[in-house]
Design an enzyme around this catalytic site. Structure first.
Site, mmCIF file in Angstrom:
data_model
loop_
_atom_site.group_PDB
_atom_site.id
_atom_site.type_symbol
_atom_site.label_atom_id
_atom_site.label_comp_id
_atom_site.label_asym_id
_atom_site.label_seq_id
_atom_site.Cartn_x
_atom_site.Cartn_y
_atom_site.Cartn_z
ATOM 1 N N CYS A 6 -32.137 -5.624 -11.530
ATOM 2 C CA CYS A 6 -32.585 -6.433 -10.406
ATOM 3 C C CYS A 6 -32.756 -5.547 -9.177
ATOM 4 O O CYS A 6 -31.871 -4.764 -8.844
ATOM 5 C CB CYS A 6 -31.536 -7.505 -10.131
ATOM 6 S SG CYS A 6 -31.881 -8.421 -8.633
ATOM 7 N N CYS A 47 -27.167 -7.666 -2.914
ATOM 8 C CA CYS A 47 -26.678 -9.013 -3.235
ATOM 9 C C CYS A 47 -25.211 -8.991 -3.671
ATOM 10 O O CYS A 47 -24.375 -9.705 -3.107
ATOM 11 C CB CYS A 47 -27.572 -9.612 -4.316
ATOM 12 S SG CYS A 47 -26.910 -11.066 -5.111
ATOM 13 N N CYS A 49 -24.049 -9.877 -9.153
ATOM 14 C CA CYS A 49 -23.930 -9.481 -10.561
ATOM 15 C C CYS A 49 -23.091 -8.219 -10.655
ATOM 16 O O CYS A 49 -23.611 -7.107 -10.646
ATOM 17 C CB CYS A 49 -25.310 -9.234 -11.157
ATOM 18 S SG CYS A 49 -26.293 -10.716 -11.274
ATOM 19 N N CYS A 77 -34.477 -14.335 -9.032
ATOM 20 C CA CYS A 77 -33.160 -13.841 -9.432
ATOM 21 C C CYS A 77 -33.117 -13.854 -10.956
ATOM 22 O O CYS A 77 -33.589 -14.796 -11.586
ATOM 23 C CB CYS A 77 -32.082 -14.750 -8.845
ATOM 24 S SG CYS A 77 -30.476 -14.573 -9.614
ATOM 25 N N GLN A 115 -21.593 -28.007 -15.256
ATOM 26 C CA GLN A 115 -21.627 -26.613 -15.712
ATOM 27 C C GLN A 115 -23.029 -26.053 -15.496
ATOM 28 O O GLN A 115 -24.009 -26.745 -15.730
ATOM 29 C CB GLN A 115 -21.260 -26.545 -17.201
ATOM 30 C CG GLN A 115 -19.870 -27.063 -17.512
ATOM 31 C CD GLN A 115 -18.780 -26.036 -17.232
ATOM 32 O OE1 GLN A 115 -19.053 -24.906 -16.840
ATOM 33 N NE2 GLN A 115 -17.539 -26.440 -17.425
ATOM 34 N N TYR A 171 -8.557 -32.667 -15.803
ATOM 35 C CA TYR A 171 -9.498 -31.928 -14.949
ATOM 36 C C TYR A 171 -10.894 -32.167 -15.523
ATOM 37 O O TYR A 171 -11.621 -31.233 -15.867
ATOM 38 C CB TYR A 171 -9.173 -30.437 -14.918
ATOM 39 C CG TYR A 171 -7.756 -30.103 -14.534
ATOM 40 C CD1 TYR A 171 -7.434 -29.867 -13.189
ATOM 41 C CD2 TYR A 171 -6.739 -30.022 -15.482
ATOM 42 C CE1 TYR A 171 -6.129 -29.551 -12.817
ATOM 43 C CE2 TYR A 171 -5.439 -29.711 -15.118
ATOM 44 C CZ TYR A 171 -5.135 -29.476 -13.796
ATOM 45 O OH TYR A 171 -3.851 -29.154 -13.433
ATOM 46 N N GLU A 176 -9.238 -36.731 -12.892
ATOM 47 C CA GLU A 176 -10.013 -35.803 -12.065
ATOM 48 C C GLU A 176 -9.756 -36.141 -10.594
ATOM 49 O O GLU A 176 -9.648 -37.313 -10.225
ATOM 50 C CB GLU A 176 -11.500 -35.959 -12.454
ATOM 51 C CG GLU A 176 -12.510 -35.497 -11.442
ATOM 52 C CD GLU A 176 -12.482 -34.000 -11.182
ATOM 53 O OE1 GLU A 176 -12.406 -33.214 -12.130
ATOM 54 O OE2 GLU A 176 -12.514 -33.620 -9.988
ATOM 55 N N ASP A 198 -9.020 -28.403 -18.535
ATOM 56 C CA ASP A 198 -10.042 -27.464 -18.046
ATOM 57 C C ASP A 198 -9.870 -27.302 -16.539
ATOM 58 O O ASP A 198 -10.725 -27.751 -15.761
ATOM 59 C CB ASP A 198 -11.433 -28.040 -18.412
ATOM 60 C CG ASP A 198 -12.569 -27.105 -18.050
ATOM 61 O OD1 ASP A 198 -12.308 -25.962 -17.640
ATOM 62 O OD2 ASP A 198 -13.739 -27.531 -18.174
ATOM 63 N N CYS A 227 -11.611 -20.905 -16.790
ATOM 64 C CA CYS A 227 -12.632 -20.026 -16.224
ATOM 65 C C CYS A 227 -11.956 -18.827 -15.577
ATOM 66 O O CYS A 227 -12.600 -18.039 -14.893
ATOM 67 C CB CYS A 227 -13.506 -20.789 -15.229
ATOM 68 S SG CYS A 227 -12.552 -21.618 -13.957
HETATM 69 N N1 SAH Z 1 -14.150 -30.339 -17.551
HETATM 70 C C1 SAH Z 1 -15.176 -30.439 -16.561
HETATM 71 C C2 SAH Z 1 -14.792 -29.892 -15.173
HETATM 72 C C3 SAH Z 1 -14.072 -28.587 -15.129
HETATM 73 S S1 SAH Z 1 -13.995 -27.847 -13.523
HETATM 74 C C4 SAH Z 1 -16.458 -29.807 -17.059
HETATM 75 O O1 SAH Z 1 -16.467 -29.084 -18.053
HETATM 76 O O2 SAH Z 1 -17.497 -30.030 -16.449
HETATM 77 C C5 SAH Z 1 -12.405 -28.291 -12.970
HETATM 78 C C6 SAH Z 1 -12.324 -29.678 -12.400
HETATM 79 O O3 SAH Z 1 -10.959 -29.879 -11.969
HETATM 80 C C7 SAH Z 1 -13.180 -29.938 -11.176
HETATM 81 O O4 SAH Z 1 -13.988 -31.062 -11.442
HETATM 82 C C8 SAH Z 1 -12.184 -30.220 -10.048
HETATM 83 O O5 SAH Z 1 -12.627 -31.217 -9.141
HETATM 84 C C9 SAH Z 1 -10.975 -30.706 -10.811
HETATM 85 N N2 SAH Z 1 -9.655 -30.555 -10.151
HETATM 86 C C10 SAH Z 1 -9.261 -29.578 -9.315
HETATM 87 N N3 SAH Z 1 -7.975 -29.732 -8.975
HETATM 88 C C11 SAH Z 1 -7.537 -30.845 -9.624
HETATM 89 C C12 SAH Z 1 -6.277 -31.526 -9.683
HETATM 90 N N4 SAH Z 1 -5.223 -31.075 -9.012
HETATM 91 N N5 SAH Z 1 -6.193 -32.618 -10.462
HETATM 92 C C13 SAH Z 1 -7.252 -33.078 -11.161
HETATM 93 N N6 SAH Z 1 -8.459 -32.485 -11.139
HETATM 94 C C14 SAH Z 1 -8.613 -31.374 -10.383
#
Ligand code: SAH
Length: 388
Positions: free
Chosen positions: A9, A15, A18, A92, A216, A245, A266, A314, A341
């Site tokens: 790039c 930037c 990356c 990009c 995502q 989450y 969530e 997650d 992540c």
């Molecule tokens: N599983 C989903 C989101 C994952 S990202 C997917 O794959 O799309 C992580 C998520 O956790 C976000 O949506 C964020 O708002 C949420 N989050 C962050 N802190 C949190 C908490 N203390 N309790 C519940 N959810 C939370």
């Protein structure tokens, strides 16, 4: 997997987005694999990282900042990772090509409508950001124009002109962000064209995405990641599943047909509203979504004597809270799937869970963000006694 010669790039030095661009894609995968082994290898053997066949233009959510050069020229692009300066970028290598084309068209349209770019120092001017979201399967395209003021002169004509250039756009939203903030979107918004949402499909489920919903950003690898998470969860028709989450409910809703019931938790209320809407959209009857801190929620469920057979978690980069983990251990679901992540916080949390009697059964890294240093990892755990 074979990869064509590395594309480089022209903006990479300025930037900074990356971090791994100086490595070939193979080398990047080795690098990520080595990092995951170093962090998590003591828990279990790490399966080979799943990379992308075409690791470019995978971002289906693109955000461009707008500004003006000293010479008065409007530019659009990416905030430099080390400062808050805008690096002018028209194309990009990570972003969806169509989204980039739309952003350039918008920039070129501005002068003929006497519209300016917003200036962060003086807090004057009009356009702050453009956000484009594209449904990978549906092909639907959402354009969000973020203004620093609610005055948008000749907005109808602007919309007409933009649609003429890009008839593929299915909805246009005007979002107003007058605050001194680094957040892209403001509270208020007005739908200028279409429904204000786009439809997307993942593993057979449909999802309606609004400007603010978390979703995502790499649709191809998201299916890979979710498939692994569901495979590791080893779902049965009698299972009560907790999707912790859960964002807009994607994982739980995809799993719903395979289990007895799904509970999602969530913190973000917009995401929970989307999750409930997505449930209806897919005619799913055995799911419910709660807006709460995941740890608090676990505590409540524990107090009420409610248990789960399987938990898919997650959490964000910071990992799970101590409260969540301690309640999880007390609730003692037979299977836990930890999607992360950030393998560094995942390592910390896995220490906690393994000390409390869980056993790591599989570790699967997935490359969701080629050319960046980020890496996603799915880990399956079972209770020690359940693992035989
Ligand atoms: N599983 C989903 C989101 C994952 S990202 C997917 O794959 O799309 C992580 C998520 O956790 C976000 O949506 C964020 O708002 C949420 N989050 C962050 N802190 C949190 C908490 N203390 N309790 C519940 N959810 C939370």
């Amino acid at each position: 997997m074979e990869h064509k010669a590395q594309k480089l790039c022209p903006h990479r030095k300025k930037c900074g987005g990356c971090q791994l661009q100086n490595l070939s894609y193979e080398e990047q995968l080795h690098h990520k694999m080595a990092k995951v082994i170093k962090l998590l290898g003591t828990f279990h053997r790490v399966s080979e990282i799943i990379g992308m066949e075409h690791p470019y233009h995978y971002r289906n959510k693109v955000q461009a900042a707008f500004g003006t050069t000293r010479g008065g020229k409007i530019i659009s692009g990416i905030f430099q990772s080390s400062s808050h300066r805008i690096v002018a970028v028209d194309e990009c290598l990570l972003e969806d090509k169509k989204a980039d084309e739309i952003i350039v068209s918008i920039r070129k349209l501005l002068p003929s409508f006497k519209l300016t770019a917003y200036n962060e120092d003086t807090h004057r001017g009009f356009l702050r950001h453009v956000l484009v979201k594209r449904g990978f399967k549906s092909g639907e395209v959402m354009v969000v124009l973020v203004g620093g003021t609610n005055v948008f002169p000749r907005k109808k004509d602007f919309v007409k002109a933009l649609l003429k250039l890009h008839p593929e756009i299915t909805t246009i939203v005007f979002n107003i962000n007058t605050k001194k903030t680094s957040l892209v979107l403001g509270e208020r918004q007005e739908v200028l064209y279409g429904s204000g949402k786009i439809m997307e499909e993942l593993l057979g489920c449909r999802f309606r995405i609004s400007p603010k919903s978390f979703y995502q950003i790499n649709p191809i690898q998201t299916e890979v990641l979710y498939s692994k998470a569901l495979e590791f969860a080893d779902l049965k028709g009698s299972d009560k599943l907790l999707d912790a989450y859960c964002g807009i409910g994607t994982i739980g809703l995809i799993a719903a047909s395979k289990v007895k019931s799904v509970v999602g938790v969530e913190l973000n209320k917009d995401a929970v509203r989307d999750a409930r809407e997505n449930m209806k959209l897919n005619s799913i009857k055995n799911a419910e979504f709660h807006c709460a801190d995941a740890g608090e929620f676990m505590l409540e469920k524990k107090a009420a004597g409610e248990n789960f057979d399987v938990v898919i978690m997650d959490p964000p980069r910071a990992g799970a809270s101590k409260q969540f983990l301690s309640c999880l251990v007390k609730a003692s679901p037979e299977r836990v799937v930890y999607v992360s992540c950030n393998p560094e916080t995942q390592k910390r949390d896995l220490f906690y869970l393994t000390k409390a009697g869980y056993k790591v059964k599989k570790i699967q890294p997935v490359d969701m963000f080629p050319h960046t240093a980020h890496c996603e990892v799915v880990v399956s755990l079972t209770q020690n006694f359940a693992s035989g």
